[in-house]
Design a protein around this motif. Structure first.
Motif, mmCIF file in Angstrom:
data_model
loop_
_atom_site.group_PDB
_atom_site.id
_atom_site.type_symbol
_atom_site.label_atom_id
_atom_site.label_comp_id
_atom_site.label_asym_id
_atom_site.label_seq_id
_atom_site.Cartn_x
_atom_site.Cartn_y
_atom_site.Cartn_z
ATOM 1 N N LEU A 22 0.814 -1.220 0.000
ATOM 2 C CA LEU A 22 0.000 0.000 0.000
ATOM 3 C C LEU A 22 0.845 1.267 0.000
ATOM 4 O O LEU A 22 0.303 2.364 0.034
ATOM 5 C CB LEU A 22 -0.920 -0.002 1.224
ATOM 6 C CG LEU A 22 -1.855 -1.214 1.336
ATOM 7 C CD1 LEU A 22 -2.566 -1.227 2.689
ATOM 8 C CD2 LEU A 22 -2.876 -1.211 0.203
ATOM 9 N N THR A 23 2.176 1.110 -0.023
ATOM 10 C CA THR A 23 3.059 2.271 -0.008
ATOM 11 C C THR A 23 3.635 2.507 -1.399
ATOM 12 O O THR A 23 3.167 1.939 -2.384
ATOM 13 C CB THR A 23 4.198 2.067 1.014
ATOM 14 O OG1 THR A 23 5.087 1.037 0.543
ATOM 15 C CG2 THR A 23 3.652 1.678 2.384
ATOM 16 N N ALA A 24 4.665 3.338 -1.465
ATOM 17 C CA ALA A 24 5.304 3.665 -2.752
ATOM 18 C C ALA A 24 6.811 3.479 -2.639
ATOM 19 O O ALA A 24 7.589 4.337 -3.037
ATOM 20 C CB ALA A 24 4.965 5.098 -3.158
ATOM 21 N N SER A 51 7.427 -2.764 -3.193
ATOM 22 C CA SER A 51 6.005 -2.454 -3.037
ATOM 23 C C SER A 51 5.205 -2.949 -4.236
ATOM 24 O O SER A 51 4.110 -3.489 -4.090
ATOM 25 C CB SER A 51 5.802 -0.943 -2.887
ATOM 26 O OG SER A 51 6.202 -0.495 -1.629
ATOM 27 N N ARG A 53 -4.978 3.015 2.907
ATOM 28 C CA ARG A 53 -5.982 2.841 1.852
ATOM 29 C C ARG A 53 -6.814 4.096 1.636
ATOM 30 O O ARG A 53 -7.291 4.338 0.510
ATOM 31 C CB ARG A 53 -6.890 1.652 2.180
ATOM 32 C CG ARG A 53 -6.247 0.299 1.905
ATOM 33 C CD ARG A 53 -7.277 -0.817 1.904
ATOM 34 N NE ARG A 53 -7.902 -0.967 3.209
ATOM 35 C CZ ARG A 53 -7.455 -1.784 4.163
ATOM 36 N NH1 ARG A 53 -6.378 -2.508 3.939
ATOM 37 N NH2 ARG A 53 -8.070 -1.884 5.317
ATOM 38 N N VAL A 58 0.645 9.602 0.370
ATOM 39 C CA VAL A 58 1.454 8.392 0.552
ATOM 40 C C VAL A 58 2.827 8.578 -0.083
ATOM 41 O O VAL A 58 3.858 8.231 0.508
ATOM 42 C CB VAL A 58 0.743 7.167 -0.045
ATOM 43 C CG1 VAL A 58 1.645 5.933 0.017
ATOM 44 C CG2 VAL A 58 -0.566 6.897 0.691
ATOM 45 N N ARG A 59 2.850 9.156 -1.282
ATOM 46 C CA ARG A 59 4.134 9.384 -1.948
ATOM 47 C C ARG A 59 4.975 10.393 -1.188
ATOM 48 O O ARG A 59 6.197 10.243 -1.054
ATOM 49 C CB ARG A 59 3.907 9.849 -3.385
ATOM 50 C CG ARG A 59 3.277 8.793 -4.283
ATOM 51 C CD ARG A 59 3.327 9.200 -5.745
ATOM 52 N NE ARG A 59 2.550 10.398 -6.021
ATOM 53 C CZ ARG A 59 1.245 10.394 -6.334
ATOM 54 N NH1 ARG A 59 0.581 9.236 -6.371
ATOM 55 N NH2 ARG A 59 0.617 11.516 -6.600
ATOM 56 N N ARG A 79 -3.179 9.333 -2.663
ATOM 57 C CA ARG A 79 -1.904 8.749 -3.044
ATOM 58 C C ARG A 79 -0.769 9.769 -3.033
ATOM 59 O O ARG A 79 0.390 9.412 -2.768
ATOM 60 C CB ARG A 79 -2.020 8.102 -4.425
ATOM 61 C CG ARG A 79 -2.901 6.867 -4.456
ATOM 62 C CD ARG A 79 -2.497 5.814 -3.447
ATOM 63 N NE ARG A 79 -1.182 5.234 -3.709
ATOM 64 C CZ ARG A 79 -0.590 4.369 -2.913
ATOM 65 N NH1 ARG A 79 -1.164 3.971 -1.791
ATOM 66 N NH2 ARG A 79 0.603 3.886 -3.229
#
Length: 269
Positions: free
Chosen positions: A142-144, A149, A236, A243-244, A240
């Motif tokens: 679920l990560t970058a 991943s 989730r 997350v990045r 995004r």
């Protein structure tokens, strides 16, 4: 007695699966590259648990190694009731700074091997009307955090699709999504996580115990521990770009701390 085949079975999560399944009276087929280590583990399991243990030395980074395990899984006279696709590792280098052949081999181990072994096992399990495949993914899906991943995201999505296809057949599939686990995974990759708080870590014993409990109740996704369930839920729902950004921030902090590898890989297989 049921028989389980485990890849990456001589250390970490795979070894813990072997011990817990042996304790529940499963015969075992252990797969890893190191034949001497396989033999030592097999002797210990046989002596302590009294189960039958076969060893299958195979390098899952090669087509020959994959094919040897596929052949064993396809043997209808010696059925495998449980497949644990656990083999995997992290590359301690950013994608653009690494050798592409090293990246391709990691892809073979963590994606192609999982696909081919799952295909062979699932076909026999569907025909027999029973069986379980556990594919080890990661919260990192679920990560970058680079190709690791990506590999684990593929495993997660693939396993969900396989579970749908097996629905109603008596066979099933589950993706196990660990966070940080105390094993030799990070040490072997040369990744220093000594600064991470102890609360972030799980023991392999508790991880596998919860994973097997989830499997017994028919879960398709297993994320052991409340803290990693919470972390996965947050990942989730976060946009995004956030997350990045968190990944970039973690990379900068790791570099400033002098760690060799700024890539976070919160799982080990």
């Amino acid at each position: 007695m049921a028989t389980a085949l485990i890849t990456g079975a001589t250390a970490g999560i795979g070894l813990e699966f072997a011990w817990q399944l042996a304790a529940s009276r499963h015969n075992l087929v252990l797969v890893a590259r190191d034949a001497h280590r396989l033999d030592a583990v097999a002797q210990q399991l046989n002596s302590v648990a009294g189960v039958h243990v076969d060893v299958l030395p195979a390098d899952l980074g090669t087509r020959e190694g994959i094919d040897s395990v596929v052949q064993r899984l396809s043997d209808r006279d010696r059925p495998i009731n449980l497949l644990v696709n656990n083999a995997g590792y992290a590359i301690n280098t950013r994608f653009l700074d690494s050798e592409i052949d090293d990246q391709a081999e990691a892809l073979t181990v963590m994606v192609e091997a999982v696909m081919r072994l799952s295909h062979a096992a699932a076909k026999v399990m569907r025909q027999r009307g029973r069986g379980l495949i556990i594919n080890v993914s990661s919260v990192a899906a679920l990560t970058a955090s680079g190709t690791y991943s990506a590999h684990k995201a593929w495993v997660r999505s693939f396993t969900e699709g396989l579970a749908v296809e097996l629905s109603g057949t008596g066979a099933s599939a589950m993706a196990l999504c660990p966070g940080f686990v105390h094993t030799e995974f990070h040490e072997r990759a040369g990744i220093d996580y000594s600064g991470f708080p102890e609360v972030a870590w799980l023991s392999a014993e508790e991880l596998v115990r919860e994973a097997l409990a989830d499997a017994r109740r028919g879960a398709v996704l297993s994320t052991p521990s409340l803290r990693y369930k919470g972390a996965s839920g947050l990942l989730r729902i976060l946009p995004r770009f956030v997350v990045r950004a968190l990944q970039v921030r973690g990379a900068v902090a790791s570099t400033a701390a002098g760690r060799r590898n700024p890539i976070t890989t919160p799982s080990q297989t």
